[in-house]
Motif scaffolding. Structure first.
Motif, PDB file in Angstrom:
ATOM      1  N   ARG A   1      -6.763  -1.865   4.757  1.00 49.42           N
ATOM      2  CA  ARG A   1      -5.204  -2.230   4.551  1.00 49.42           C
ATOM      3  C   ARG A   1      -5.164  -3.731   4.783  1.00 49.42           C
ATOM      4  O   ARG A   1      -4.459  -4.267   5.655  1.00 49.42           O
TER       5      ARG A   1
ATOM      6  N   ASP B   1       1.387   0.747   7.706  1.00 44.50           N
ATOM      7  CA  ASP B   1      -0.149   1.036   7.304  1.00 44.50           C
ATOM      8  C   ASP B   1      -1.086   1.251   8.418  1.00 44.50           C
ATOM      9  O   ASP B   1      -2.172   1.473   7.931  1.00 44.50           O
TER      10      ASP B   1
ATOM     11  N   TYR C   1       0.809  -1.110   0.078  1.00 46.05           N
ATOM     12  CA  TYR C   1       0.044   0.199   0.072  1.00 46.05           C
ATOM     13  C   TYR C   1       0.829   1.381  -0.123  1.00 46.05           C
ATOM     14  O   TYR C   1       0.256   2.323   0.352  1.00 46.05           O
TER      15      TYR C   1
ATOM     16  N   GLU D   1      -0.648   4.194  -2.085  1.00 48.77           N
ATOM     17  CA  GLU D   1      -1.879   4.721  -1.486  1.00 48.77           C
ATOM     18  C   GLU D   1      -1.604   5.528  -0.219  1.00 48.77           C
ATOM     19  O   GLU D   1      -2.198   6.603  -0.110  1.00 48.77           O
TER      20      GLU D   1
END
Length: 234
Positions: A82, A99, A37, A40
């Motif tokens: 997540r 995360d 991630y 993002e």
């Protein structure tokens, strides 16, 4: 004599080379998938003072939730899912800073344990799994992030690991331990298990799943009602 020395030096060179290759190979591995991630996470703006950002930390159940019902997260402003398919609590703990903590959420929802029982990364040890969950809670609290703990969903077996026995008993025991810990430490606990288990108290209710492990849209509907209430209270 010289031949022996040359042989020893040759053996030493081979050993050193093998270590070098092994280390290089290890460096290429990303056990916790820390970069999953990364894009993002970097795209998220810094939280505004009044923003109450919520992170959902989990495995394929969480990842599938975001994919199946994205509107639930958008409408409620939770924003951040997540989940990574196949991961265990060991991997959650390793990527918890990337995360969760670094995203400065107001609250984190932790759903861990399914893949631990399935032995996706190593033999199941309830103490270790529970300890990983406790460590995540402690990390969150140290960073002034509120926590909602959730139960492991029901499952009678895992199709990818049919050799794993006593799955329902292991899940029930872990859930009981998580719930007790949550009560002692005054942490909201969401019991997905009893809301979604079939009458046999072992399997995920067929009306909420197709494979016995992952929820369908109907299953996520049940989870959403429960988790939204807990988040609002927290």
């Amino acid at each position: 004599m010289n031949g022996k020395r040359i042989g020893r030096w040759g053996l030493l060179a081979v050993i050193c080379l093998s270590f070098s290759i092994g280390e290089a190979f290890a460096q290429k591995k990303d056990f916790a998938n820390l970069t999953r991630y990364a894009k993002e996470n970097s795209a998220l703006s810094k939280t505004a003072k009044k923003e109450k950002r919520v992170v959902f930390m989990g495995n394929s159940i969480t990842e599938g939730w975001v994919r199946t019902h994205p509107e639930f997260f958008k409408t409620n402003g939770y924003i951040i899912g997540r989940g990574i398919s196949g991961q265990t609590s060991y991997q959650f703990l390793l990527r918890f800073r990337e995360d969760v903590i670094n995203l400065s959420p107001a609250l984190v929802v932790i759903n861990a344990g399914t893949n631990d029982v399935a032995e996706n990364t190593q033999p199941y040890n309830e103490d270790y799994t529970f300890g990983n969950i406790v460590s995540m809670v402690e990390l969150a609290r140290a960073n002034k992030i509120k926590v909602v703990l959730t139960s492991v969903l029901p499952a009678a077996a895992f199709k990818w690991r049919m050799e794993i026995k006593d799955v329902p008993q292991k899940i029930q025991a872990l859930n009981a331990r998580i719930e007790t810990y949550a009560k002692v430490h005054k942490i909201p606990f969401v019991d997905y298990y009893n809301a979604m288990v079939a009458d046999d108290n072992r399997t995920l209710n067929p009306q909420y799943t197709k494979d016995g492990v992952h929820p369908t849209g109907e299953g996520y509907d049940v989870m959403e009602r429960l988790i939204k209430t807990a988040i609002n209270k927290a």
